[in-house]
Design a protein around this motif. Structure first.
Motif, mmCIF file in Angstrom:
data_model
loop_
_atom_site.group_PDB
_atom_site.id
_atom_site.type_symbol
_atom_site.label_atom_id
_atom_site.label_comp_id
_atom_site.label_asym_id
_atom_site.label_seq_id
_atom_site.Cartn_x
_atom_site.Cartn_y
_atom_site.Cartn_z
ATOM 1 N N UNK A 61 0.752 -1.167 0.082
ATOM 2 C CA UNK A 61 0.024 0.066 0.013
ATOM 3 C C UNK A 61 0.961 1.327 -0.028
ATOM 4 N N UNK A 62 2.129 1.237 0.678
ATOM 5 C CA UNK A 62 2.804 2.361 0.510
ATOM 6 C C UNK A 62 4.287 2.131 -0.282
ATOM 7 N N UNK A 63 4.262 1.584 -1.190
ATOM 8 C CA UNK A 63 5.455 1.387 -2.212
ATOM 9 C C UNK A 63 5.577 2.884 -2.897
ATOM 10 N N UNK A 64 6.839 3.239 -3.079
ATOM 11 C CA UNK A 64 7.066 4.631 -3.983
ATOM 12 C C UNK A 64 7.264 3.859 -5.175
ATOM 13 N N UNK A 65 6.433 3.993 -6.111
ATOM 14 C CA UNK A 65 6.605 3.669 -7.509
ATOM 15 C C UNK A 65 7.375 4.505 -8.461
ATOM 16 N N UNK A 66 8.069 5.443 -7.924
ATOM 17 C CA UNK A 66 9.129 6.330 -8.807
ATOM 18 C C UNK A 66 10.201 5.768 -8.710
ATOM 19 N N UNK A 67 10.641 4.321 -9.117
ATOM 20 C CA UNK A 67 11.646 3.651 -9.245
ATOM 21 C C UNK A 67 12.846 4.167 -10.222
#
Length: 113
Positions: free
Chosen positions: A107-113
């Motif tokens: 739910x809290x992953x940062x998708x701007x990898x």
């Protein structure tokens, strides 16, 4: 002359088959792929074979950085729709399916990898 035209048309048809347009991953595709995983993600235990097959399909869909970001955003949105999602089960899903993924189910992953 007629043979040349037929040859050109045949070559163009082959090129059309080989050069496929780039298709972006949609959240509908990701949601459909994760649907068999909902019982595992909300109840724990072991993921079903169908779930693991779809996890592998998601991995195959997300090849480029843009695809991985889009897929990550969709996975994050899907995870946030389920209040009873077990975070530990979600994080363990790829490993339990024998898949190495750059896209965590969280739910809290940062998708701007």
């Amino acid at each position: 002359m007629k043979g040349v035209i037929v040859s050109v048309v045949a070559i163009l048809a082959v090129i059309q088959l080989v050069v496929q347009p780039v298709q972006a991953i949609t959240c509908g595709q990701v949601d459909a792929a994760l649907a068999p995983c909902i019982p595992y993600l909300t109840g724990g235990g072991e993921p079903s074979g169908a779930c693991c097959g779809e996890v592998k399909a998601i991995q195959g869909m997300a090849q480029t950085t843009a695809d991985k970001r889009a897929c990550c955003t969709c996975v994050k949105a899907a995870a946030n729709r389920y209040a009873n999602l077990k975070d530990d089960a979600a994080q363990a899903l790829p490993m339990k399916c024998g898949v190495s993924m750059d896209i965590p189910v969280s739910r809290s992953v940062n998708c701007e990898m």
